[in-house]
Design a protein around this motif. Structure first.
Motif, PDB file in Angstrom:
ATOM      1  N   VAL A   9       0.851  -1.195   0.000  1.00 13.85           N
ATOM      2  CA  VAL A   9       0.000   0.000   0.000  1.00 13.85           C
ATOM      3  C   VAL A   9       0.883   1.241   0.000  1.00 13.85           C
ATOM      4  N   ASP A  10       0.249   2.372  -0.330  1.00 10.03           N
ATOM      5  CA  ASP A  10       1.020   3.614  -0.480  1.00 10.03           C
ATOM      6  C   ASP A  10       1.826   3.953   0.763  1.00 10.03           C
ATOM      7  N   GLU A  11       1.312   3.594   1.937  1.00 20.72           N
ATOM      8  CA  GLU A  11       2.021   3.989   3.161  1.00 20.72           C
ATOM      9  C   GLU A  11       3.373   3.262   3.325  1.00 20.72           C
ATOM     10  N   PHE A  12       3.607   2.205   2.544  1.00 15.75           N
ATOM     11  CA  PHE A  12       4.904   1.499   2.640  1.00 15.75           C
ATOM     12  C   PHE A  12       5.972   2.146   1.750  1.00 15.75           C
ATOM     13  N   ALA A  13       5.542   2.972   0.778  1.00 14.88           N
ATOM     14  CA  ALA A  13       6.474   3.510  -0.224  1.00 14.88           C
ATOM     15  C   ALA A  13       7.264   4.681   0.348  1.00 14.88           C
ATOM     16  N   VAL A  14       8.561   4.687   0.095  1.00 19.01           N
ATOM     17  CA  VAL A  14       9.397   5.822   0.512  1.00 19.01           C
ATOM     18  C   VAL A  14      10.175   6.303  -0.712  1.00 19.01           C
ATOM     19  N   PRO A  15      10.515   7.609  -0.740  1.00 15.82           N
ATOM     20  CA  PRO A  15      11.268   8.116  -1.884  1.00 15.82           C
ATOM     21  C   PRO A  15      12.722   7.675  -1.861  1.00 15.82           C
ATOM     22  N   GLU A  16      13.339   7.707  -3.032  1.00 10.27           N
ATOM     23  CA  GLU A  16      14.748   7.341  -3.152  1.00 10.27           C
ATOM     24  C   GLU A  16      15.598   8.202  -2.208  1.00 10.27           C
TER      25      GLU A  16
END
Ligand code: 0L1
Ligand code: MG
Length: 263
Positions: A86-93
């Motif tokens: 889900v979106d909450e797991f994504a982090v930017p480079e």
């Protein structure tokens, strides 16, 4: 076939999601429910997802875990385990990840797929995956089992959304059909030191095969892999433990590099 009733599924999902959100560990859930089956395990995972979507989370894709043949044998499974992203797991480079929000994080180097058309099983195969793939890119998965001291079994891991916690993807994309995904080399560095190496074939012989297995798994649960999905196809090396102060960089042949910091 499931063995747990709806109340038990809901209670386990609430417990495991709270462990994730509060960074608290727990004994494996099969200690309390030794008779639970594979459907129960995925039902708990689905209930965790339902809790998140009810709060506005968006599904961005899926992941395959336990994708090396050695790990599958060790865990007593004949195919990988699968989880949602889900979106909450994504982090930017280059992001700084707070270890205080996690229990005992580890990082895994992954080849990631983004689909341009939906994929449906049963019978999905590597060719169908390559035809449906928009592009591939490098990614680091941060796993964080909610189980104390990583003492778990495959059913407990599935219920715990296969330890999913965070992920980052790189910014260099390539057409999967231009690459030999089996021989694609990866180097994972921690604090500038190479600590793990491998090639794509470490993931069930071909990372695209893990995506096909995911699609067939979704079909067995009455679902498809939608167009635009991101799939983390599985760790190419052993997961590497990280702590505050560590920086990790993944270099993937033809796919550039991607990194994260832990604070
Ligand atoms: O993505 C993975 O391969 C993790 C699967 C779950 C097992 C673990 O937490 O090590
Ligand atoms: Mg993984």
């Amino acid at each position: 076939m499931s063995t747990l009733d709806k109340a038990a599924i809901a209670q386990l999902a609430e417990h495991l999601e709270n462990c994730q959100l509060k960074a608290q560990d727990t004994p494996k859930i099969t200690d309390q429910h030794p008779g639970m089956d594979w459907d129960d395990a995925y039902d708990v995972q689905d209930a965790v997802l339902a809790r998140k979507t009810a709060r506005g989370a968006r599904v961005v894709g899926y992941k395959a875990g336990l994708t090396s043949f050695a790990k599958m044998k060790q865990m007593g499974v004949s195919e990988p385990v699968f989880g949602f992203l889900v979106d909450e797991f994504a982090v930017p480079e280059g992001a700084a990840i707070k270890v205080s929000e996690l229990i005992h994080p580890k990082v895994e180097p992954e080849i990631c797929f983004v689909t341009k058309t939906a994929l449906r099983g049963p019978g999905c195969h590597v060719g169908a995956v390559l035809a449906a793939c928009d592009f591939v890119l490098a990614g680091i998965e941060v796993i964080d089992s909610r189980y104390r001291d990583f003492k778990f079994d495959a059913k407990s891991v599935i219920a715990d959304n296969t330890s999913a916690a965070r992920f980052v993807v790189g910014s260099r994309i390539a057409d999967a059909q231009d690459l030999d995904l089996r021989t694609l080399g990866v180097v994972l560095e921690k604090n500038g030191v190479p600590v793990a190496f491998g090639a794509g074939a470490a993931v069930v012989g071909n990372p695209a095969a893990a995506v096909a297995m995911l699609v067939n798994h979704l079909a067995a649960r009455g679902q498809e892999l939608p167009a635009g999905s991101l799939v983390l196809s599985g760790g190419i090396t052993e997961a590497v433990a990280v702590q505050a102060g560590d920086a990790v960089t993944l270099k993937v042949q033809n796919l550039g590099s991607v990194g994260l910091r832990f604070v």
